[in-house]
Design an enzyme around this catalytic site. Structure first.
Site, PDB file in Angstrom:
ATOM      1  N   ASP A   1     -38.752  68.992  20.064  1.00 47.20           N
ATOM      2  CA  ASP A   1     -38.075  67.782  20.527  1.00 47.20           C
ATOM      3  C   ASP A   1     -38.990  66.578  20.384  1.00 47.20           C
ATOM      4  O   ASP A   1     -40.142  66.587  20.840  1.00 47.20           O
ATOM      5  CB  ASP A   1     -37.682  67.938  22.003  1.00 47.20           C
ATOM      6  CG  ASP A   1     -36.963  66.717  22.539  1.00 47.20           C
ATOM      7  OD1 ASP A   1     -35.728  66.668  22.414  1.00 47.20           O
ATOM      8  OD2 ASP A   1     -37.645  65.803  23.067  1.00 47.20           O
TER       9      ASP A   1
ATOM     10  N   LYS B   1     -34.289  61.134  18.641  1.00 40.42           N
ATOM     11  CA  LYS B   1     -33.423  60.296  19.473  1.00 40.42           C
ATOM     12  C   LYS B   1     -33.363  58.854  18.987  1.00 40.42           C
ATOM     13  O   LYS B   1     -34.340  58.320  18.445  1.00 40.42           O
ATOM     14  CB  LYS B   1     -33.916  60.325  20.924  1.00 40.42           C
ATOM     15  CG  LYS B   1     -34.099  61.728  21.486  1.00 40.42           C
ATOM     16  CD  LYS B   1     -34.614  61.692  22.911  1.00 40.42           C
ATOM     17  CE  LYS B   1     -34.973  63.087  23.385  1.00 40.42           C
ATOM     18  NZ  LYS B   1     -36.251  63.549  22.799  1.00 40.42           N
TER      19      LYS B   1
ATOM     20  N   HIS C   1     -30.820  58.092  23.261  1.00 40.20           N
ATOM     21  CA  HIS C   1     -31.903  58.352  24.211  1.00 40.20           C
ATOM     22  C   HIS C   1     -31.548  57.937  25.639  1.00 40.20           C
ATOM     23  O   HIS C   1     -31.837  58.658  26.590  1.00 40.20           O
ATOM     24  CB  HIS C   1     -33.176  57.639  23.750  1.00 40.20           C
ATOM     25  CG  HIS C   1     -34.427  58.248  24.282  1.00 40.20           C
ATOM     26  ND1 HIS C   1     -35.637  58.167  23.626  1.00 40.20           N
ATOM     27  CD2 HIS C   1     -34.675  58.955  25.404  1.00 40.20           C
ATOM     28  CE1 HIS C   1     -36.567  58.794  24.328  1.00 40.20           C
ATOM     29  NE2 HIS C   1     -36.005  59.273  25.417  1.00 40.20           N
TER      30      HIS C   1
ATOM     31  N   TYR D   1     -41.380  57.971  20.987  1.00 38.50           N
ATOM     32  CA  TYR D   1     -42.557  58.765  21.349  1.00 38.50           C
ATOM     33  C   TYR D   1     -43.730  58.535  20.398  1.00 38.50           C
ATOM     34  O   TYR D   1     -44.876  58.760  20.765  1.00 38.50           O
ATOM     35  CB  TYR D   1     -42.242  60.262  21.341  1.00 38.50           C
ATOM     36  CG  TYR D   1     -41.229  60.733  22.340  1.00 38.50           C
ATOM     37  CD1 TYR D   1     -40.754  59.907  23.361  1.00 38.50           C
ATOM     38  CD2 TYR D   1     -40.740  62.031  22.277  1.00 38.50           C
ATOM     39  CE1 TYR D   1     -39.816  60.348  24.266  1.00 38.50           C
ATOM     40  CE2 TYR D   1     -39.802  62.490  23.181  1.00 38.50           C
ATOM     41  CZ  TYR D   1     -39.334  61.644  24.172  1.00 38.50           C
ATOM     42  OH  TYR D   1     -38.401  62.110  25.059  1.00 38.50           O
TER      43      TYR D   1
END
Length: 315
Positions: free
Chosen positions: A48, A78, A109, A53
């Protein structure tokens, strides 16, 4: 006795998703790459990540270097909060960063758009730039076209509660039910109401922060420690086993190789021990570790919320 978790769930799109994945939020580039590679070698087949990120490049490189065929690995990424008005472009950027032709799951998200795509949504500046001229239902209307491109197999949402479900599923523009909803869930925040609502709609819930956070780790709970001793397991294994047995998928994260490997081991909890885990939140009231928006985001657990959100921002 622990066992490797190779279980999977069939999504409403017909695709299989491993129920135990590896989370990559807040990983440094080198540590992130090494951690992902360690996870893949340990048996994880669900990774994931997210545009925000900064780990998509690490994920793609680790997948290629692992030697494992791409089709055997389930990859989730996402849509960023600043890209709600153009998910097509955002998906293409993610695929370019990943170095992949497609992702298995693409999630919205958060059900809130930001006006500036270049701002960190978890910063003080970011949460002050909500795009009030847009809403998550419009975003989903656009996302529904993505599977037709062949660049994503399933689409879903993240950080939705039952109020967001109703807004989305009652909309005349909605013709695809989300395959997955990724939310914060752990023994201090079991999300039982949301789980039941999701199961009725055929939506799989995935738990992020399934072991709590650095601010308050659920792994220090006495009841979980007793169960760990009973099953000759560790508290993380007990907690992840509980999540999976109750119908969740889970994406724990760690940068420690031994923990990455041990988190992939689960046990079969007896019914009475499942009940113990289900009741742990009652000792603490429900605690949410992630809370950082200037608009009302959570509705289902407000009666338990103590009014003092932690300072950490995140998933």
């Amino acid at each position: 006795m622990t066992r490797p978790c190779t279980d999977f769930v069939v999504l409403n799109t017909g695709y299989k998703m491993p129920v135990l994945g590896f989370g990559t939020f807040q990983k440094g580039h080198d540590a992130g790459y090494k951690g992902i590679l360690t996870a893949l070698k340990a048996g994880y087949r669900h990774i994931d990540t997210a545009a925000v990120y900064g780990t998509e490049e690490d994920v793609g490189r680790a997948v290629r270097d692992s030697g494992i065929p791409r089709e055997e690995i389930f990859i989730t990424t996402k849509l960023g909060n600043g890209d709600h008005r153009d998910p097509f472009a955002a998906l293409n950027r993610s695929l370019e960063t990943l170095g992949l032709d497609y992702v298995d799951l693409y999630l919205m998200h958060w059900p809130v758009a930001l006006a500036n795509k270049n701002v960190n949504p978890f910063s003080k500046e970011g949460i002050q730039q909500v795009d009030f001229g847009w809403n998550h239902v419009k975003t989903w209307e656009l996302m529904q076209e993505l599977p037709k491109t062949g660049k994503v197999r399933s689409i879903g949402v993240s950080n939705y509660d039952t109020v967001h479900y109703k807004q989305l599923l009652d909309a005349p523009t909605t013709n695809i039910i989300p395959a997955v909803n990724q939310v914060e869930a752990h023994p201090y925040l079991p999300e039982t109401k949301l789980l039941r609502a999701s199961q009725k709609k055929g939506i799989v819930l995935t738990a992020y922060s399934p072991l709590g956070s650095a601010d308050l780790s659920v792994l220090e709970d006495n009841d979980i420690a007793k169960l760990a001793k009973k099953y000759s397991a560790n508290p993380a294994q007990i907690t992840l086993s509980w999540q999976i047995q109750r119908g969740f998928a889970a994406i724990p994260k760690s940068s420690t190789p031994s923990r990455i490997e041990s988190n992939f081991q689960v046990v079969n909890l007896a019914p009475e021990d499942m009940e113990t885990m289900n009741s742990i939140y009652k000792k603490h009231h429900q605690r949410r570790f992630r809370y950082a928006w200037p608009v009302k985001m959570y509705h289902d657990d407000d009666e338990w919320y103590d009014g003092n959100p932690p300072p950490s921002l995140g998933d």
